[in-house]
Design an enzyme around this catalytic site. Structure first.
Site, PDB file in Angstrom:
ATOM      1  N   MET A 216       0.877  -1.222   0.073  1.00  0.00           N
ATOM      2  CA  MET A 216       0.209   0.143  -0.214  1.00  0.00           C
ATOM      3  C   MET A 216       0.868   1.197   0.076  1.00  0.00           C
ATOM      4  O   MET A 216       0.450   2.189   0.315  1.00  0.00           O
ATOM      5  CB  MET A 216      -0.945   0.072   1.002  1.00  0.00           C
ATOM      6  CG  MET A 216      -1.908  -1.223   1.179  1.00  0.00           C
ATOM      7  SD  MET A 216      -3.520  -0.954   1.973  1.00  0.00           S
ATOM      8  CE  MET A 216      -3.019  -0.753   3.604  1.00  0.00           C
TER       9      MET A 216
ATOM     10  N   GLY B 112      11.388  -3.043   5.150  1.00  0.00           N
ATOM     11  CA  GLY B 112      10.911  -4.231   5.349  1.00  0.00           C
ATOM     12  C   GLY B 112      10.069  -4.755   3.798  1.00  0.00           C
ATOM     13  O   GLY B 112      10.241  -5.925   3.510  1.00  0.00           O
ATOM     14  N   HIS B 113       9.574  -3.796   3.271  1.00  0.00           N
ATOM     15  CA  HIS B 113       9.079  -4.027   1.876  1.00  0.00           C
ATOM     16  C   HIS B 113      10.106  -4.208   1.059  1.00  0.00           C
ATOM     17  O   HIS B 113      10.032  -5.332  -0.042  1.00  0.00           O
ATOM     18  CB  HIS B 113       8.416  -2.697   1.167  1.00  0.00           C
ATOM     19  CG  HIS B 113       7.135  -2.283   1.746  1.00  0.00           C
ATOM     20  ND1 HIS B 113       7.057  -1.069   2.616  1.00  0.00           N
ATOM     21  CD2 HIS B 113       5.864  -2.616   1.867  1.00  0.00           C
ATOM     22  CE1 HIS B 113       5.682  -1.111   3.269  1.00  0.00           C
ATOM     23  NE2 HIS B 113       5.212  -2.278   2.799  1.00  0.00           N
TER      24      HIS B 113
ATOM     25  N   GLN C 174     -10.306  -2.144   2.853  1.00  0.00           N
ATOM     26  CA  GLN C 174      -9.730  -2.850   3.813  1.00  0.00           C
ATOM     27  C   GLN C 174      -9.593  -2.192   5.140  1.00  0.00           C
ATOM     28  O   GLN C 174      -9.153  -2.533   5.964  1.00  0.00           O
ATOM     29  CB  GLN C 174      -8.504  -3.762   3.539  1.00  0.00           C
ATOM     30  CG  GLN C 174      -7.392  -2.787   3.441  1.00  0.00           C
ATOM     31  CD  GLN C 174      -6.105  -3.720   2.830  1.00  0.00           C
ATOM     32  OE1 GLN C 174      -5.903  -4.067   1.911  1.00  0.00           O
ATOM     33  NE2 GLN C 174      -5.060  -3.854   3.769  1.00  0.00           N
TER      34      GLN C 174
ATOM     35  N   GLU D 170       5.731 -11.595   7.552  1.00  0.00           N
ATOM     36  CA  GLU D 170       5.103 -12.378   8.856  1.00  0.00           C
ATOM     37  C   GLU D 170       4.632 -11.435   9.809  1.00  0.00           C
ATOM     38  O   GLU D 170       4.249 -11.826  10.930  1.00  0.00           O
ATOM     39  CB  GLU D 170       6.269 -13.357   9.238  1.00  0.00           C
ATOM     40  CG  GLU D 170       6.551 -14.514   8.374  1.00  0.00           C
ATOM     41  CD  GLU D 170       7.201 -15.755   9.188  1.00  0.00           C
ATOM     42  OE1 GLU D 170       7.824 -15.218  10.348  1.00  0.00           O
ATOM     43  OE2 GLU D 170       7.375 -16.848   8.631  1.00  0.00           O
ATOM     44  N   LYS D 171       5.017 -10.119   9.649  1.00  0.00           N
ATOM     45  CA  LYS D 171       4.637  -9.110  10.492  1.00  0.00           C
ATOM     46  C   LYS D 171       2.981  -9.354  10.723  1.00  0.00           C
ATOM     47  O   LYS D 171       2.466  -9.120  11.796  1.00  0.00           O
ATOM     48  CB  LYS D 171       4.840  -7.545  10.280  1.00  0.00           C
ATOM     49  CG  LYS D 171       4.442  -6.500  11.527  1.00  0.00           C
ATOM     50  CD  LYS D 171       4.840  -5.278  11.214  1.00  0.00           C
ATOM     51  CE  LYS D 171       4.195  -4.456  10.219  1.00  0.00           C
ATOM     52  NZ  LYS D 171       2.889  -4.399  10.446  1.00  0.00           N
TER      53      LYS D 171
ATOM     54  N   SER E 179       6.941  -0.731   9.948  1.00  0.00           N
ATOM     55  CA  SER E 179       5.755  -0.739   9.643  1.00  0.00           C
ATOM     56  C   SER E 179       5.694   0.687   9.010  1.00  0.00           C
ATOM     57  O   SER E 179       6.131   1.532   9.670  1.00  0.00           O
ATOM     58  CB  SER E 179       4.711  -0.911  10.741  1.00  0.00           C
ATOM     59  OG  SER E 179       3.737  -0.156  10.342  1.00  0.00           O
TER      60      SER E 179
ATOM     61  N   ARG F 240       3.190   2.559   9.533  1.00  0.00           N
ATOM     62  CA  ARG F 240       2.626   3.424  10.832  1.00  0.00           C
ATOM     63  C   ARG F 240       3.953   4.121  11.701  1.00  0.00           C
ATOM     64  O   ARG F 240       3.319   5.027  12.250  1.00  0.00           O
ATOM     65  CB  ARG F 240       2.031   2.642  11.559  1.00  0.00           C
ATOM     66  CG  ARG F 240       0.553   2.224  10.613  1.00  0.00           C
ATOM     67  CD  ARG F 240      -0.005   1.119  11.646  1.00  0.00           C
ATOM     68  NE  ARG F 240      -1.207   0.620  10.656  1.00  0.00           N
ATOM     69  CZ  ARG F 240      -2.419   0.837  11.070  1.00  0.00           C
ATOM     70  NH1 ARG F 240      -2.872   1.421  12.107  1.00  0.00           N
ATOM     71  NH2 ARG F 240      -3.281   0.358  10.174  1.00  0.00           N
TER      72      ARG F 240
HETATM   73  O1  PAF Z   1      -0.238  -5.892   3.736  1.00  0.00           O
HETATM   74  C1  PAF Z   1      -0.679  -4.898   3.028  1.00  0.00           C
HETATM   75  O2  PAF Z   1       0.110  -3.888   2.728  1.00  0.00           O
HETATM   76  C2  PAF Z   1      -1.801  -4.913   2.403  1.00  0.00           C
HETATM   77  O3  PAF Z   1      -3.025  -5.586   3.233  1.00  0.00           O
HETATM   78  C3  PAF Z   1      -1.970  -5.451   1.012  1.00  0.00           C
HETATM   79  C4  PAF Z   1      -1.566  -7.146   0.983  1.00  0.00           C
HETATM   80  C5  PAF Z   1      -0.967  -4.834   0.226  1.00  0.00           C
HETATM   81  C6  PAF Z   1      -3.328  -5.675   0.401  1.00  0.00           C
HETATM   82  O4  PAF Z   1      -3.873  -4.464   0.201  1.00  0.00           O
END
Ligand code: PAF
EC number: 6.3.2.1
Length: 295
Positions: A40, A46-47, A71, A162-163, A199, A201
């Site tokens: 997102m 982490g990404h 979501q 896994e977070k 994260s 956040r």
């Molecule tokens: O983990 C996330 O960032 C989101 O839940 C995902 C998997 C990209 C789906 O919008």
């Protein structure tokens, strides 16, 4: 070739799912294997770890950047979610070879038309506990966007941290239920030097808050040691009492659950895998983490 695909400093960015599908099915059809990292945005190390793992296992990588509205159970959380595509793409470019990558960054209407509504999914009860119980409809939204992305991209492997361990188990179930031929790869939690799980956040914490948040992982590690010689009930109390000593933290839940079913457990059985799942609030930021509990 496409007219409206956008190159931002040599990273290819596609904003339309039809163009992405076309690109993957025509230009890339001879590529041997395709990895996928859904995000997102508001990217952090982490990404990048997920992307590096993906590119070490696959020939080509698709990264999606999309703040999925269905979501979010909380409108203000959705509005506050950081969005900066230029910065995200720059960050990717510093770590991943742009020739091996395409970024899919759609607007909401490319995904949902003018009707951003989640489909309903059953994940054999995995969705009824913890994040599912606390954030109504959250996993329907996650299922909806991932079914959409998996169907367009058709990756060989998709990579998740896994977070969000519950999300990882739910995605495995989603793929099984939809009978998709995609391997879901779980990757270990990437942490800041003092232990806070990375994260998007964390950006919302002050420097002081970020330092204090080290307490979360410290407590999880202590709980993992404590769990070896103590009951589930006592370990639970140990964590709850620790946070009572720190009034700036608000413990939303600490749950010890079976790794497989995610159901909270009251008694330990040999040869069963357990995990401790935690959510705390600090400076108005909801922080999530988990740890394996060997016994
Ligand atoms: O983990 C996330 O960032 C989101 O839940 C995902 C998997 C990209 C789906 O919008």
């Amino acid at each position: 070739m496409f007219v409206d695909r956008l190159m931002l400093n040599t990273v290819m960015i596609i904003t339309s799912h039809n163009k992405l599908k076309n690109y993957l099915e025509t230009d890339l059809k001879n590529s041997i294997s395709l990895g996928f990292v859904p995000t997102m945005g508001a990217l952090h190390d982490g990404h990048i770890t997920l992307m590096q793992e993906a590119i070490s296992q696959c020939d080509f990588l698709v990264v999606s950047i999309f703040v999925n509205p269905t979501q979010f159970d909380n409108k203000s959380d959705l509005q506050k979610y950081p969005r900066n595509i230029t910065q995200d793409v720059e960050f990717i470019k510093q770590h991943i070879d742009p020739k091996k990558l395409v970024v899919y960054a759609p607007e909401t209407d490319d995904v949902y038309g003018n009707n951003p509504i989640a489909k309903k999914y059953g994940y054999d009860g995995l969705e009824q506990v913890m994040e599912g119980a606390n954030r109504l409809g959250h996993f329907d939204g996650v299922g909806t966007i991932l079914e959409f992305l998996f169907t367009i991209i058709k990756p060989d492997k998709a990579f998740f941290g896994e977070k969000d361990f519950q999300q990882l188990q739910i995605v495995k179930k989603l793929v099984e239920k939809l009978k998709l031929d995609i391997e879901i790869v779980g990757c270990p939690i990437k942490r800041e030097a003092h232990g806070l799980a990375m994260s998007s956040r964390n950006e919302r914490l002050t420097t002081d808050g970020r330092n204090k948040a080290a307490l979360i992982y410290e407590t999880l590690q202590k709980a993992a040691v404590y769990f070896k010689d103590h009951s589930i009930y006592k370990t639970q109390k140990f964590v709850e009492e620790t946070f009572l000593n720190y009034p700036e933290f608000n413990l939303e839940y600490f749950t010890i659950a079976s790794e497989e079913t995610l159901k909270p457990v009251k008694r330990k059985y040999k040869n069963h895998l357990y995990r401790g799942f935690i959510v705390v609030h600090l400076e108005g930021v909801r922080l999530i983490d988990n740890i394996a509990l060997p016994h």
